[in-house]
Design a protein around this motif. Structure first.
Motif, PDB file in Angstrom:
ATOM      1  N   LYS A 166       9.933   7.059  -9.484  1.00  0.00           N
ATOM      2  CA  LYS A 166      10.420   7.969 -10.294  1.00  0.00           C
ATOM      3  C   LYS A 166       8.940   8.363 -11.074  1.00  0.00           C
ATOM      4  N   HIS A 167       7.867   7.635 -10.671  1.00  0.00           N
ATOM      5  CA  HIS A 167       6.442   7.689 -11.198  1.00  0.00           C
ATOM      6  C   HIS A 167       5.387   8.490 -10.225  1.00  0.00           C
ATOM      7  N   HIS A 168       5.989   8.718  -8.988  1.00  0.00           N
ATOM      8  CA  HIS A 168       5.515   9.459  -8.112  1.00  0.00           C
ATOM      9  C   HIS A 168       5.128  10.710  -8.436  1.00  0.00           C
ATOM     10  N   MET A 169       3.929  11.320  -7.944  1.00  0.00           N
ATOM     11  CA  MET A 169       3.715  12.805  -8.173  1.00  0.00           C
ATOM     12  C   MET A 169       4.322  13.372  -6.939  1.00  0.00           C
ATOM     13  N   THR A 170       4.895  14.755  -6.941  1.00  0.00           N
ATOM     14  CA  THR A 170       5.400  15.471  -6.006  1.00  0.00           C
ATOM     15  C   THR A 170       4.314  16.240  -5.428  1.00  0.00           C
ATOM     16  N   ASP A 171       4.384  17.005  -4.354  1.00  0.00           N
ATOM     17  CA  ASP A 171       3.245  17.522  -3.400  1.00  0.00           C
ATOM     18  C   ASP A 171       2.866  18.579  -4.281  1.00  0.00           C
ATOM     19  N   ALA A 172       3.806  19.216  -4.888  1.00  0.00           N
ATOM     20  CA  ALA A 172       3.382  20.315  -5.964  1.00  0.00           C
ATOM     21  C   ALA A 172       2.522  20.047  -7.149  1.00  0.00           C
ATOM     22  N   GLN A 173       2.942  18.866  -7.729  1.00  0.00           N
ATOM     23  CA  GLN A 173       2.181  18.254  -8.886  1.00  0.00           C
ATOM     24  C   GLN A 173       0.849  17.976  -8.552  1.00  0.00           C
ATOM     25  N   LEU A 174       0.540  17.274  -7.104  1.00  0.00           N
ATOM     26  CA  LEU A 174      -0.767  16.735  -6.701  1.00  0.00           C
ATOM     27  C   LEU A 174      -1.459  17.958  -6.562  1.00  0.00           C
ATOM     28  N   ALA A 175      -0.890  18.789  -6.054  1.00  0.00           N
ATOM     29  CA  ALA A 175      -1.844  20.175  -5.387  1.00  0.00           C
ATOM     30  C   ALA A 175      -2.359  20.919  -6.720  1.00  0.00           C
ATOM     31  N   SER A 176      -1.537  20.768  -7.885  1.00  0.00           N
ATOM     32  CA  SER A 176      -1.811  21.427  -9.112  1.00  0.00           C
ATOM     33  C   SER A 176      -2.655  20.776  -9.836  1.00  0.00           C
ATOM     34  N   ALA A 177      -2.671  19.402  -9.639  1.00  0.00           N
ATOM     35  CA  ALA A 177      -3.755  18.381 -10.446  1.00  0.00           C
ATOM     36  C   ALA A 177      -4.999  18.678  -9.760  1.00  0.00           C
ATOM     37  N   LYS A 178      -5.080  18.860  -8.456  1.00  0.00           N
ATOM     38  CA  LYS A 178      -6.495  19.080  -7.809  1.00  0.00           C
ATOM     39  C   LYS A 178      -7.234  20.536  -8.279  1.00  0.00           C
ATOM     40  N   TYR A 198      -6.510  -2.790  -5.362  1.00  0.00           N
ATOM     41  CA  TYR A 198      -5.131  -3.063  -5.919  1.00  0.00           C
ATOM     42  C   TYR A 198      -4.591  -1.934  -6.325  1.00  0.00           C
ATOM     43  N   LEU A 199      -5.648  -1.354  -7.427  1.00  0.00           N
ATOM     44  CA  LEU A 199      -4.884  -0.096  -7.989  1.00  0.00           C
ATOM     45  C   LEU A 199      -4.778   1.035  -7.003  1.00  0.00           C
ATOM     46  N   ALA A 200      -5.490   0.999  -6.212  1.00  0.00           N
ATOM     47  CA  ALA A 200      -5.216   2.354  -5.198  1.00  0.00           C
ATOM     48  C   ALA A 200      -4.093   1.885  -4.323  1.00  0.00           C
ATOM     49  N   ASP A 201      -3.838   0.730  -3.851  1.00  0.00           N
ATOM     50  CA  ASP A 201      -2.635   0.485  -3.300  1.00  0.00           C
ATOM     51  C   ASP A 201      -1.314   0.661  -4.173  1.00  0.00           C
ATOM     52  N   MET A 202      -1.345   0.335  -5.153  1.00  0.00           N
ATOM     53  CA  MET A 202      -0.179   0.529  -6.186  1.00  0.00           C
ATOM     54  C   MET A 202       0.005   2.000  -6.569  1.00  0.00           C
ATOM     55  N   PHE A 203      -1.218   2.673  -6.952  1.00  0.00           N
ATOM     56  CA  PHE A 203      -0.910   4.102  -7.843  1.00  0.00           C
ATOM     57  C   PHE A 203      -1.412   5.156  -6.916  1.00  0.00           C
ATOM     58  N   GLY A 204      -2.246   5.069  -5.654  1.00  0.00           N
ATOM     59  CA  GLY A 204      -2.640   6.198  -4.787  1.00  0.00           C
ATOM     60  C   GLY A 204      -4.300   6.448  -5.409  1.00  0.00           C
ATOM     61  N   THR A 205      -4.651   7.085  -4.401  1.00  0.00           N
ATOM     62  CA  THR A 205      -6.317   7.418  -4.793  1.00  0.00           C
ATOM     63  C   THR A 205      -6.592   8.466  -5.326  1.00  0.00           C
ATOM     64  N   ALA A 206      -5.742   9.555  -5.800  1.00  0.00           N
ATOM     65  CA  ALA A 206      -5.721  10.631  -6.356  1.00  0.00           C
ATOM     66  C   ALA A 206      -6.738  10.436  -7.921  1.00  0.00           C
ATOM     67  N   PHE A 207      -6.091   9.464  -8.597  1.00  0.00           N
ATOM     68  CA  PHE A 207      -6.556   9.317  -9.680  1.00  0.00           C
ATOM     69  C   PHE A 207      -7.236   7.980  -9.972  1.00  0.00           C
ATOM     70  N   VAL A 208      -7.518   7.218  -8.894  1.00  0.00           N
ATOM     71  CA  VAL A 208      -7.999   5.813  -8.959  1.00  0.00           C
ATOM     72  C   VAL A 208      -9.235   5.677  -9.967  1.00  0.00           C
ATOM     73  N   GLY A 209     -10.065   6.454 -10.141  1.00  0.00           N
ATOM     74  CA  GLY A 209     -11.354   6.517 -10.716  1.00  0.00           C
ATOM     75  C   GLY A 209     -10.851   6.314 -12.293  1.00  0.00           C
ATOM     76  N   ILE A 232       0.989  -1.154  -0.029  1.00  0.00           N
ATOM     77  CA  ILE A 232      -0.133  -0.049   0.323  1.00  0.00           C
ATOM     78  C   ILE A 232       0.921   1.273   0.104  1.00  0.00           C
ATOM     79  N   THR A 233       0.677   2.118  -1.023  1.00  0.00           N
ATOM     80  CA  THR A 233       1.728   3.377  -1.045  1.00  0.00           C
ATOM     81  C   THR A 233       0.850   4.515  -0.457  1.00  0.00           C
ATOM     82  N   ARG A 234       1.734   5.286  -0.044  1.00  0.00           N
ATOM     83  CA  ARG A 234       1.251   6.657   0.371  1.00  0.00           C
ATOM     84  C   ARG A 234       1.524   7.864  -0.733  1.00  0.00           C
ATOM     85  N   ASN A 235       1.929   7.305  -1.773  1.00  0.00           N
ATOM     86  CA  ASN A 235       2.011   8.179  -2.936  1.00  0.00           C
ATOM     87  C   ASN A 235       1.175   8.273  -3.942  1.00  0.00           C
ATOM     88  N   HIS A 236       1.248   9.069  -4.893  1.00  0.00           N
ATOM     89  CA  HIS A 236       0.025   9.020  -6.055  1.00  0.00           C
ATOM     90  C   HIS A 236       0.749   9.233  -7.138  1.00  0.00           C
TER      91      HIS A 236
END
Length: 467
Positions: free
Chosen positions: A455-467, A378-389, A246-250
């Motif tokens: 290397k595929h994880h989003m930074t906090d700035a990228q995540l904030a911008s995406a939201k 499974y997808l949320a665990d691997m890729f985070g929840t920000a874009f799981v849908g 389970i990742t804490r990243n997105h």
């Protein structure tokens, strides 16, 4: 409510169907969301009961028996396949749109497409144009299936970060259980409308289309999304363990397609679904041919309903269990146990043991359903929840591909064997042995799934911008 512009305009409040209008107010209970999801999934789960229409649809002209101009079983099989194809395609292409507009608009659009698909199909039966059944139930209905499927799932994952498997199980079990209601209801409606000049299918389609539209609309009106950064009281994100990756990243929805994990999980879902969906599509006919003169049409409809019950229950039980044993280990069970059961089924059919035949398929279908409900977590665990849908929507192209591969394996291999002198009762043996091989390959694919590279994880700035 007055007409107001969408977000980004000058309006004082969002329009009724805007995503902002569905944000839950303080004090809202997250347990109000599962019933809204079920109101949609119980309707679109009717797809699993479509096989009860196959027999009657081969007698639209002949009424009591098939006439020369009646549709063949193989031609009718493409209706179900098209619906699953467009389920996957609509879920994939609407992923970003869903994240933008929110679940209410998406679910209402699904209600219009799915209900309208039945109406178009009814017209196709009346004028005996199978192209309208392909368009109605296959294309329009399939789009309704895809939009109605992904929206409640992604919403519930966000409401239940502490129990992702249970949450997706709650949402998706309705899809598996829809046939439990639809199969006997459809048979009862066809018997009610049947006459000397009609098999009753068109009238049944009209009734179901209206009823499903109403139920799905109610679900779309009741849905709510949590506020940004909402978390259950007292909950902290879990640490990664050997059994729970389970990742804490997105990972961004587009970046996910650049990871090997996406394609391995795609294959895991494709192989699991292929091994079950072809059986579901022909369940009613299959059991009658396997036990000739023993199983009636009504009993076969009951078999379809029983499979639906295990399909539904498996979605909740297996997905909930994955919260404790991990998603990867859960899929190991699906593939290993499923392969053994598929290998044993032909011997039970040959010996006339209906009880073990039914039991095997019930367990298989519970794991088939469990595969659907476990994969979003499974997808949320691997890729985070920000874009799981959106990621889940794109992964459902595996379902679309399996929607063709499964029925083709069952229908055309069966037809080929029957044409070459194989008894109908024995015509499914080669097919289920092929399913066994597919499950072994799936086991290997699941074994290869590892953590997503940082290397595929989003930074906090990228995540904030995406939201």
């Amino acid at each position: 409510m007055s007409s107001i512009t969408e977000p980004g305009g000058d309006a004082r409040s969002p329009s009724f169907f805007a995503k902002q209008a569905t944000i839950a107010q303080p004090g809202f209970s997250r347990w109000m969301v599962p019933p809204a999801a079920l109101a949609v999934h119980l309707c679109i789960g009717q797809a699993y009961a479509f096989s009860v229409f196959n027999g009657p649809l081969t007698k639209v002209i002949g009424i009591t028996q098939s006439a020369p101009d009646d549709w063949s079983l193989t031609a009718l099989g493409w209706i179900f396949s098209l619906a699953i194809v467009f389920l996957g395609l609509s879920a994939a292409f609407a992923g970003k749109w869903l994240e933008k507009v929110g679940p209410r608009r998406t679910m209402f659009t699904a209600a219009c497409c799915f209900g309208g698909g039945f109406i178009v199909s009814a017209i196709g039966v009346w004028i005996h144009q199978i192209a309208l059944l392909y368009l109605g139930y296959g294309v329009l209905g399939g789009i309704g299936l895809g939009l109605g499927y992904v929206s409640p799932v992604s919403t519930l994952i966000r409401w239940f970060p502490d129990r992702r498997g249970m949450a997706t199980g709650m949402a998706i079990m309705g899809f598996g259980g829809g046939a439990m209601i639809a199969a006997p209801l459809s048979v009862a409606l066809m018997n009610h409308f049947k006459s000397a000049t009609s098999i009753g299918v068109a009238e049944t389609f009209i009734v179901l289309g209206i009823a499903y539209f109403i139920s799905m609309t109610i679900g779309s009106l009741a849905i709510r999304v949590p506020p940004a950064d909402w978390k259950p009281a007292g909950w902290t994100p879990p640490a990664t363990t050997a059994t729970k990756m389970i990742t804490r990243n997105h990972v961004h929805i587009d970046q996910a397609l650049k990871t090997p994990q996406f394609y391995l999980i795609w294959l895991v879902l494709f192989l699991n679904v292929t091994a079950g969906i072809g059986i579901l599509g022909q369940a009613s006919v299959m059991i009658q041919e396997s036990f000739k003169n023993t199983v009636s049409a009504a009993a076969a409809a009951g078999f379809v309903g029983l499979l639906s019950l295990f399909n539904m229950g498996g979605r909740f039980v297996w997905a909930s269990a994955s919260d404790y044993v991990g998603r990867k280990n859960t899929y190991f069970i699906f593939f290993a146990l499923g392969a053994v059961l598929y290998w044993l089924v032909p011997s039970f059919a040959a010996s006339g043991n209906i009880a073990l035949f039914v039991l095997c398929y019930c367990v298989i279908l519970s794991m088939y359903g469990g595969g659907f409900s476990t994969v979003p977590a499974y997808l949320a665990d691997m890729f985070g929840t920000a874009f799981v849908g959106g990621i889940h929507g794109r992964l459902l192209t595996a379902w679309a591909a399996a929607g063709v591969a499964g029925p083709v394996l069952v229908n055309y291999i069966r037809a080929y064997q029957v044409a070459h002198g194989v008894a109908k009762a024995d015509a499914y043996t080669m097919t289920v042995h092929i399913m066994t091989v597919l499950l072994v390959i799936g086991f290997i694919c699941n074994l290869l799934v590892k953590h997503v590279n940082e290397k595929h994880h989003m930074t906090d700035a990228q995540l904030a911008s995406a939201k």
